[in-house]
Enzyme design. Sequence first.
Site, PDB file in Angstrom:
ATOM      1  N   ASP A 101      18.242 -25.575   0.784  1.00 62.16           N
ATOM      2  CA  ASP A 101      19.107 -25.583  -0.518  1.00 62.16           C
ATOM      3  C   ASP A 101      17.615 -25.537  -1.598  1.00 62.16           C
ATOM      4  O   ASP A 101      17.188 -24.789  -1.935  1.00 62.16           O
ATOM      5  CB  ASP A 101      20.004 -26.582  -0.618  1.00 62.16           C
ATOM      6  CG  ASP A 101      20.993 -26.649  -1.980  1.00 62.16           C
ATOM      7  OD1 ASP A 101      21.376 -25.610  -2.255  1.00 62.16           O
ATOM      8  OD2 ASP A 101      20.772 -27.834  -2.648  1.00 62.16           O
ATOM      9  N   LYS A 129      19.630 -20.742   0.721  1.00 69.49           N
ATOM     10  CA  LYS A 129      20.192 -20.343  -0.701  1.00 69.49           C
ATOM     11  C   LYS A 129      18.841 -20.497  -1.659  1.00 69.49           C
ATOM     12  O   LYS A 129      18.666 -21.281  -2.223  1.00 69.49           O
ATOM     13  CB  LYS A 129      20.936 -21.670  -1.255  1.00 69.49           C
ATOM     14  CG  LYS A 129      22.342 -21.705  -0.464  1.00 69.49           C
ATOM     15  CD  LYS A 129      23.286 -22.595  -1.136  1.00 69.49           C
ATOM     16  CE  LYS A 129      23.746 -23.978  -0.703  1.00 69.49           C
ATOM     17  NZ  LYS A 129      24.652 -24.770  -1.256  1.00 69.49           N
ATOM     18  N   ASP A 157      28.950 -30.413   6.100  1.00 73.73           N
ATOM     19  CA  ASP A 157      29.962 -30.833   5.804  1.00 73.73           C
ATOM     20  C   ASP A 157      30.183 -30.929   4.302  1.00 73.73           C
ATOM     21  O   ASP A 157      29.390 -30.647   3.398  1.00 73.73           O
ATOM     22  CB  ASP A 157      29.719 -32.463   6.445  1.00 73.73           C
ATOM     23  CG  ASP A 157      28.720 -33.258   5.385  1.00 73.73           C
ATOM     24  OD1 ASP A 157      27.329 -32.436   5.274  1.00 73.73           O
ATOM     25  OD2 ASP A 157      28.741 -34.308   4.963  1.00 73.73           O
TER      26      ASP A 157
END
Length: 175
Positions: A101, A129, A157
């Site tokens: 990320d 990402k 999660d």
Amino acid sequence: MADKIDVMFTEEQITEKIKELGAQISKDYAGKEVTLICILKGASVFTCELAKRITIPVKFEFMQVSSYGDETESSGVVKILQDLDEPIRGKNVIVCEDVIDSGRTMHYLLKVLEQREPATLKLCSLLDKPDRRVVDVDIDYTGFSIPDEFIVGYGLDYAQKYRNLPYIGIVTLDK
Ligand code: IMP
Ligand code: MG
């Protein structure tokens, strides 16, 4: 009302992708052995499925680092909560991660692992990402590049929920 989850990748799509990654790794390391470092907890499902698709000898290691807590934003503080069992000096190491990320966690972790002098050190991430990147990270094996969405399932999660979903989906939280 429950959280809404829209499927981004089906179980079949993920399985196909993992087969490709496993085949590529088996080819790149032909005649050698690899040590997969699974980054807990998010990469647990991915690492096991990937290992099943690798045809050369594989060893497992597990590591847990703190990143998100129950929030959806990276704190930038990285702490090793659980370290490796065995030294990785001289080994062919592949770090297996669920998603890159901001890149902060991996940037830090790869530096730490490099200091332990593995023969080779590569990164394999199921998801990437790129639009979220704050710190540069080279990903050697990428499953899927995705837009800036918060996703769950296949190990990922939200507040420790949804890791067991067999697919990857975008979560819209029930407010
Ligand atoms: P980074 O340090 O910002 O690259 O954070 C990477 C970690 O944040 C991953 O290992 C995940 O645990 C978590 N993370 C980042 N994006 C998501 C997401 O969309 N869903 C679930 N966890 C995520
Ligand atoms: Mg993680």
